[in-house]
Design an enzyme around this catalytic site. Structure first.
Site, PDB file in Angstrom:
ATOM      1  N   VAL A   1      17.536 -28.248  77.878  1.00 16.90           N
ATOM      2  CA  VAL A   1      17.010 -28.548  76.548  1.00 16.90           C
ATOM      3  C   VAL A   1      16.066 -27.443  76.093  1.00 16.90           C
ATOM      4  O   VAL A   1      16.115 -26.994  74.937  1.00 16.90           O
ATOM      5  CB  VAL A   1      16.303 -29.920  76.524  1.00 16.90           C
ATOM      6  CG1 VAL A   1      15.762 -30.225  75.129  1.00 16.90           C
ATOM      7  CG2 VAL A   1      17.268 -31.016  76.950  1.00 16.90           C
ATOM      8  N   TYR A   2      15.222 -26.986  76.989  1.00 15.07           N
ATOM      9  CA  TYR A   2      14.291 -25.912  76.641  1.00 15.07           C
ATOM     10  C   TYR A   2      15.046 -24.640  76.265  1.00 15.07           C
ATOM     11  O   TYR A   2      14.819 -24.050  75.202  1.00 15.07           O
ATOM     12  CB  TYR A   2      13.341 -25.636  77.807  1.00 15.07           C
ATOM     13  CG  TYR A   2      12.301 -24.585  77.488  1.00 15.07           C
ATOM     14  CD1 TYR A   2      11.241 -24.865  76.632  1.00 15.07           C
ATOM     15  CD2 TYR A   2      12.382 -23.313  78.048  1.00 15.07           C
ATOM     16  CE1 TYR A   2      10.297 -23.896  76.337  1.00 15.07           C
ATOM     17  CE2 TYR A   2      11.439 -22.351  77.757  1.00 15.07           C
ATOM     18  CZ  TYR A   2      10.402 -22.644  76.899  1.00 15.07           C
ATOM     19  OH  TYR A   2       9.465 -21.683  76.599  1.00 15.07           O
TER      20      TYR A   2
END
Length: 259
Positions: free
Chosen positions: A152-153
């Site tokens: 996600v990052y």
């Protein structure tokens, strides 16, 4: 009248360094962060310029709307989308609330602030948007053995790269410029707050990152990678992307046809 810049995540790290440099260059500022006391401390030590403090949480709809309202109504010459959270962990281990926080701060908030600011910038015929991403945006093809997985990052940072490149093309000829800033590991509180000790890792300073960004704007760079000496590597990566994009066909590729 001084130029006006809005900086998110301005209470520490790269955001604080941007605010310091812009104040030194004579910009009036709108500084945004979660910690009111740090915002007020910055304003108190910079009486030479006008500093408006906005305590807002950009992981919430209320915080995004409040800052977007400022972007839409104030004559900004510079918007720096720097606010961020890390939450370094694989997707299956990332709690839902942290996943939402990360996407809101690094994807939704920058998008809505850009959308709010860009109309006025176009009408005035000038403006600059800087989106702070990171070199992890380019790490998608790396095997697990090479670096920790943080989907996600990394995905949110990659979004900022593509978004900035496409928006830059949309705004060509309008007087509005877009840059995505992609530092590597930087000596700030960012990793410490995630419980990570990187004191033994060689790191760039936040001031150096900001200096690279501002110089990159002078050079006309849309993608600014402060630690990449050979800019041809970036050009080659983007040309490869375009080659793949241009090589698509309406016919199914041979490898996908039934034997």
């Amino acid at each position: 009248m001084n130029k006006l810049a809005l900086v998110t995540g301005a209470t520490s790290g790269i955001g604080r360094a941007f605010a310091e440099r812009l104040a030194a260059d004579g910009h009036d500022l709108v500084i945004v962060g979660r910690r009111q006391e740090r915002l007020e401390e910055f304003a108190a030590v910079h009486p030479e310029v006008e500093v408006r403090t906005v305590a807002a949480d950009l992981s919430t709809a209320e915080g995004i709307d409040a800052v977007a309202g400022i972007c839409a109504t104030e004559p900004l010459t510079l918007l720096v989308n720097n606010a961020g959270v890390a939450h370094y962990m694989p997707l299956a281990e990332l709690p839902a609330d942290k996943a939402a926080e990360l996407v809101n701060v690094k994807v939704l908030a920058p998008t809505m602030l850009m959308r709010a600011a860009v109309v006025g910038m176009q009408e005035r015929g000038e403006g600059t948007i800087v989106n702070v991403s990171g070199m992890i945006a380019f790490s998608g093809a790396a095997p697990r053995s090479q670096m920790p997985r943080r989907a996600v990052y990394g995905g949110s940072l990659a979004y900022l790269v593509a978004m900035s490149q496409i928006l830059s093309a949309e705004l060509a000829g309008t007087g509005v410029h877009v840059q995505v800033l992609c530092p590597g590991v930087v000596a700030t509180e960012f990793h410490t707050r995630q419980g990570m000790d990187l004191s033994g890792v060689p790191r760039m300073t936040a001031d150096e990152v900001v200096a690279a960004s501002l110089r990159g704007l002078e050079l006309g760079e849309t993608v600014c990678a402060p630690g990449v000496e050979d800019v041809g590597l970036l050009d080659a990566a983007f040309q490869a992307d375009l080659a793949a994009f241009g090589a698509q066909s309406p016919e199914l590729a041979a490898r996908y046809r039934a034997a």
